[in-house]
Write a protein that holds these residues in place. Structure first.
Motif, PDB file in Angstrom:
ATOM      1  N   UNK A   5       0.815  -1.180  -0.171  1.00 43.98           N
ATOM      2  CA  UNK A   5      -0.168   0.029  -0.018  1.00 43.98           C
ATOM      3  C   UNK A   5       1.147   0.932   0.141  1.00 43.98           C
ATOM      4  N   UNK A   6       2.029   0.537   0.611  1.00 41.92           N
ATOM      5  CA  UNK A   6       2.842   2.215   0.899  1.00 41.92           C
ATOM      6  C   UNK A   6       3.419   3.060  -0.505  1.00 41.92           C
ATOM      7  N   UNK A   7       3.789   1.726  -1.606  1.00 40.52           N
ATOM      8  CA  UNK A   7       4.053   1.681  -2.719  1.00 40.52           C
ATOM      9  C   UNK A   7       3.304   2.337  -3.335  1.00 40.52           C
ATOM     10  N   UNK A   8       2.238   2.355  -3.532  1.00 39.76           N
ATOM     11  CA  UNK A   8       0.687   2.735  -4.084  1.00 39.76           C
ATOM     12  C   UNK A   8       0.544   3.856  -3.701  1.00 39.76           C
ATOM     13  N   UNK A   9       1.008   4.512  -2.495  1.00 40.26           N
ATOM     14  CA  UNK A   9       0.249   5.480  -2.529  1.00 40.26           C
ATOM     15  C   UNK A   9       1.425   6.330  -2.575  1.00 40.26           C
ATOM     16  N   UNK A  10       2.876   5.736  -3.144  1.00 36.97           N
ATOM     17  CA  UNK A  10       4.001   6.691  -3.825  1.00 36.97           C
ATOM     18  C   UNK A  10       3.767   6.940  -5.298  1.00 36.97           C
ATOM     19  N   UNK A  11       3.100   5.861  -5.501  1.00 42.47           N
ATOM     20  CA  UNK A  11       2.938   6.184  -7.360  1.00 42.47           C
ATOM     21  C   UNK A  11       2.096   6.904  -7.659  1.00 42.47           C
ATOM     22  N   UNK A  12       1.552   7.398  -6.316  1.00 37.75           N
ATOM     23  CA  UNK A  12       0.040   9.201  -6.669  1.00 37.75           C
ATOM     24  C   UNK A  12       0.761   9.585  -6.197  1.00 37.75           C
ATOM     25  N   UNK A  13       1.455   9.812  -5.005  1.00 36.89           N
ATOM     26  CA  UNK A  13       2.377  11.521  -4.746  1.00 36.89           C
ATOM     27  C   UNK A  13       4.011  11.800  -5.578  1.00 36.89           C
ATOM     28  N   UNK A  14       4.187  10.689  -5.836  1.00 33.81           N
ATOM     29  CA  UNK A  14       4.874  10.525  -7.056  1.00 33.81           C
ATOM     30  C   UNK A  14       4.692  11.365  -8.753  1.00 33.81           C
ATOM     31  N   UNK A  15       3.767  11.062  -8.482  1.00 35.88           N
ATOM     32  CA  UNK A  15       2.685  11.339  -9.609  1.00 35.88           C
ATOM     33  C   UNK A  15       2.437  13.137  -9.795  1.00 35.88           C
ATOM     34  N   UNK A  16       2.319  13.723  -8.764  1.00 33.01           N
ATOM     35  CA  UNK A  16       1.820  15.065  -8.727  1.00 33.01           C
ATOM     36  C   UNK A  16       0.781  15.677  -7.532  1.00 33.01           C
ATOM     37  N   UNK A  17       0.024  14.322  -7.174  1.00 32.92           N
ATOM     38  CA  UNK A  17      -0.875  14.411  -6.641  1.00 32.92           C
ATOM     39  C   UNK A  17      -1.361  14.194  -5.269  1.00 32.92           C
ATOM     40  N   UNK A  18      -1.966  14.604  -4.036  1.00 33.60           N
ATOM     41  CA  UNK A  18      -1.851  14.867  -2.686  1.00 33.60           C
ATOM     42  C   UNK A  18      -2.360  13.627  -2.501  1.00 33.60           C
ATOM     43  N   UNK A  19      -1.948  13.468  -1.059  1.00 36.61           N
ATOM     44  CA  UNK A  19      -2.547  12.071  -0.156  1.00 36.61           C
ATOM     45  C   UNK A  19      -2.589  11.965   0.676  1.00 36.61           C
ATOM     46  N   UNK A  20      -3.411  12.773   1.490  1.00 39.09           N
ATOM     47  CA  UNK A  20      -4.038  12.818   2.771  1.00 39.09           C
ATOM     48  C   UNK A  20      -3.586  11.635   3.977  1.00 39.09           C
ATOM     49  N   UNK A  21      -3.224  11.526   4.746  1.00 45.22           N
ATOM     50  CA  UNK A  21      -3.286   9.992   5.549  1.00 45.22           C
ATOM     51  C   UNK A  21      -4.446  10.566   6.222  1.00 45.22           C
ATOM     52  N   UNK A  22      -5.346   9.713   7.404  1.00 42.76           N
ATOM     53  CA  UNK A  22      -6.209  10.229   8.232  1.00 42.76           C
ATOM     54  C   UNK A  22      -6.734   9.019   9.120  1.00 42.76           C
ATOM     55  N   UNK A  23      -6.274   8.907  10.292  1.00 39.28           N
ATOM     56  CA  UNK A  23      -6.894   8.095  10.983  1.00 39.28           C
ATOM     57  C   UNK A  23      -7.658   8.766  11.862  1.00 39.28           C
TER      58      UNK A  23
END
Ligand code: DQA
Length: 145
Positions: free
Chosen positions: A84-102
């Motif tokens: 899942x970390x690597x998949x999040x990096x796919x998004x953020x390295x494309x310049x799109x924001x990912x906000x992790x929430x809990x």
């Protein structure tokens, strides 16, 4: 039009009845409805939940392919899913924001929750404000556009 995917991992569909002392009494359908209906003009908000790691990874790939911004509650995957970390990096390295929430504050809970393998590749993290964490994450996305 800005597309926002609000993605949720395992057991979050049980909100309202699952450990209400930790996660509160707002139900999953109430949360989902309040997030969908909070879309501002020029925004679409798509709220999803899955117990399946592969499906969650596929949704992150979709975000990268469709230029969607992401709010992500990885739930227990937070603490151990390198995939899942690597998949999040796919998004953020494309310049799109990912906000992790809990919803809860994992740092104030059991030791195994103190580690997030996601945070290092997320744009930012919001935790501990109950279901308001999601609305704060949407505000963070809007503030950085
Ligand atoms: C959670 C915290 C995680 O440790 C837990 O596994 C969850 C929910 C939260 O929103 O507080 O399922 O991500």
């Amino acid at each position: 039009m800005t597309s926002i995917l609000v993605l949720n991992g395992p057991n979050l569909s049980r909100l309202g009845s699952r450990e209400p002392d930790v996660y509160g009494t707002t139900t999953w359908s109430e949360l989902s409805e309040s997030l969908s209906s909070s879309a501002e003009s020029g925004e679409s908000i798509d709220v999803r939940q899955t117990n399946d790691e592969a499906e969650l990874i596929g949704w992150l790939h979709e975000a990268a392919d469709t230029n969607a911004e992401v709010v992500l509650n990885p739930a227990a995957f937070t603490h151990y899913s390198y995939a899942l970390r690597d998949a999040v990096a796919v998004v953020t390295s494309a310049g799109l924001p990912v906000v992790e929430v809990h919803i809860s504050n994992p740092h104030a809970r059991e030791e195994f929750r103190h580690t997030s393998v996601i945070s290092g590749v997320a744009t930012g993290v919001i935790a501990g404000f109950g279901v308001d964490s999601y609305h704060l994450a949407l505000a963070a996305l809007r503030a950085r556009r």
